[in-house]
Design an enzyme around this catalytic site. Structure first.
Site, short mmCIF file in Angstrom:
data_model
loop_
_atom_site.label_atom_id
_atom_site.label_comp_id
_atom_site.label_asym_id
_atom_site.label_seq_id
_atom_site.Cartn_x
_atom_site.Cartn_y
_atom_site.Cartn_z
N GLU A 105 4.64 24.74 62.34
CA GLU A 105 3.91 26.01 62.37
C GLU A 105 3.73 26.51 63.79
O GLU A 105 3.90 27.69 64.07
CB GLU A 105 2.53 25.82 61.70
CG GLU A 105 1.79 27.14 61.46
CD GLU A 105 0.94 27.60 62.63
OE1 GLU A 105 0.53 28.78 62.65
OE2 GLU A 105 0.68 26.82 63.56
N GLU A 106 3.37 25.61 64.71
CA GLU A 106 2.96 26.05 66.05
C GLU A 106 4.08 26.77 66.78
O GLU A 106 3.84 27.73 67.51
CB GLU A 106 2.45 24.87 66.87
CG GLU A 106 1.21 24.19 66.29
CD GLU A 106 -0.04 25.07 66.31
OE1 GLU A 106 0.03 26.21 66.80
OE2 GLU A 106 -1.09 24.62 65.82
ZN LIG Z 1 -2.73 25.63 63.08
#
Ligand SMILES: [Zn+2]
Length: 464
Positions: free
Chosen positions: A323-324
């Protein structure tokens, strides 16, 4: 006519009686799940296991591979069905040694963290006079070419808010500042961490380079180091900084979404997709971001899995793998495009472990009977149903939302979140177990109500 009216009134009454007879077990089971979560849910042991046995787990790292193996083993041990991984590839960014210092007449160390995706400095670092801007708008107002040869610094403070909106407002400072500085001639970029704490720990996060500017190295200063530079510049003399950042990228690095299911007893091909992200930043152990979201959604689904009978629809938990620095949401949406019409609801928990205070539902669904039942179950948790519709759901599910999948937003108290997020302080001790269990209670109730009822949360226009 009168007879017909009487007959139809009787039918309505009978229907109402049936619907309340159906609603009661739904409400009772949802309330029982809620209370079981509050009494001590399975989430905290999951989070403790992840942060202790794996620790930091940036996407593309060896630790992330161990986290994937941990996720598979954990979901199997908890009794989930169809446990598997869905591989994809990313360009991984790997941090190397980093340092920054003020040089000249008052030399001193600066606490920094390179921004995710930053290019390295040349070997030996880059040293230059700084051009300091107290606001991001001031940087944008600087003429093209005016920062030639300088290190641009933005020291604007992020605002603390309960709903996290201060972070959204400040996000371009970190995301776009390097390219905006480079367009104006800067050789490197520093910004005050997007953070609300007052300590010396910098907060990292991803940047985005735009194609119309050279890629320059970029880092976040701790809040107090940014304030130190403000004071030094106020002395009126030029300030010089030496910045040294090392990093490299790994193309086609493997990453995985880790999946487990509670298979529905009547309509297994109607699916609710919930989850959190398994990857984290490197300085802490990814407890609030986003081990908590993984643990909350796994814990909620585990409570549902342990019911005497599974609900009608399937509950799927996904530990998103990147995600990051992006990748997992896109990979998931792409792999499941054909299935999207059968995904009845999605949502991601990715705002830490502090309590939920409101729920946003898909437009026009708050008055459906099942959602009224849910609102009643949530009320003792001090969660209200917002009249404004849900929109976002989380970065890992936004791809599904764009394919027409209904989404919910659970809003958590983010007052403390940005004291910790993306810093070395993101560790297990910051998580309060009863508060995290309030989240589990809310997710379990919501997911159960949607999985057991036939509630249709899709707008009419988006029905398969
Ligand atoms: Zn997060």
């Amino acid at each position: 006519m009168r007879l017909a009216l009487a007959a139809s009134a009787a039918l309505v009454l009978a229907a109402a009686a049936t619907s309340s007879a159906n609603a009661q077990p739904l409400a009772d089971t949802a309330a029982a799940l809620r209370d079981k979560a509050l009494a001590g849910s399975p989430a905290y042991p999951v989070l403790e296991s992840l942060t202790t046995e794996i620790g930091a787990r940036p996407a593309g790292s060896a630790a992330q591979r161990r986290a994937m193996e941990w996720g598979v083993a954990k979901l199997k041990a908890l009794g989930f069905q169809n446990v598997h991984t869905e591989p994809f590839t990313i360009t991984a960014w790997v941090r190397g040694p980093e340092s920054a210092e003020v040089t000249g007449v008052n030399p001193q160390h600066l606490a920094i963290l390179g921004l995710g995706g930053s290019v390295p400095t040349p070997a030996g670092g880059v040293e230059a006079e700084i051009a300091l801007f107290h606001t991001y708008a001031d940087l944008l107002a600087a003429p093209m070419g005016s920062l030639k040869g300088k290190i641009a610094v933005v020291t604007e403070a992020m605002v603390r808010t309960q709903d996290g909106s201060g972070y959204g407002a400040a996000n371009p400072i970190r995301r776009s500042g390097a390219s905006e500085a480079a367009k104006r001639g800067a050789v490197a970029y520093l910004c005050r961490s997007l953070a609300t704490n007052e300590n010396r720990l910098p907060h990292t996060g991803a940047l985005d380079y735009t194609p119309d500017a050279p890629k320059i190295p970029a880092a976040a200063l701790s809040v107090v180091d940014a304030e130190q530079l403000d004071r030094m510049v106020a002395l009126g003399k030029p300030v010089r900084v030496k910045l040294s950042l090392d990093s490299h990228t790994v193309p086609n690095a493997p990453a995985w979404n880790v999946v487990g299911e509670v298979v529905g007893r009547e309509k297994p091909d109607q699916i609710i997709v919930i989850g959190g992200h398994l990857d984290s930043w490197d300085p802490g152990t990814g407890a609030i971001d986003d081990g908590a979201g993984v643990a909350i959604t796994v814990g909620a689904a585990k409570l549902i899995n342990d019911l005497p009978a599974h609900p009608k629809r399937t509950v799927r938990v996904v530990m998103f793998g990147s995600e990051e620095m992006d990748g997992s949401g896109e990979a998931y949406a792409k792999a499941h495009a054909a299935e999207a019409p059968h995904i009845v609801l999605t949502g991601e928990s990715d705002e830490g472990a502090d309590p939920i205070w409101s729920l946003a539902l898909p437009k026009g669904t708050a008055d459906l009977p099942a959602m009224k039942t849910l609102a009643n179950v949530l009320a003792p948790l001090k969660i209200f149903v917002d009249r404004a519709p849900s929109r976002f759901g989380g970065s890992d599910v936004v791809g599904l939302v764009m394919q027409g999948v209904p989404v919910i937003d659970y809003h958590q108290d983010a007052t403390r979140y940005f004291d910790i997020h993306h810093s070395a302080d993101d560790t297990l001790d910051k998580v309060d177990r009863p508060k995290m269990d309030q989240n589990v209670a809310a997710w379990a109730a919501l997911v159960y109500v949607v999985a057991e009822s036939d509630v249709d949360l899709r707008p009419a226009a988006a029905k398969p």
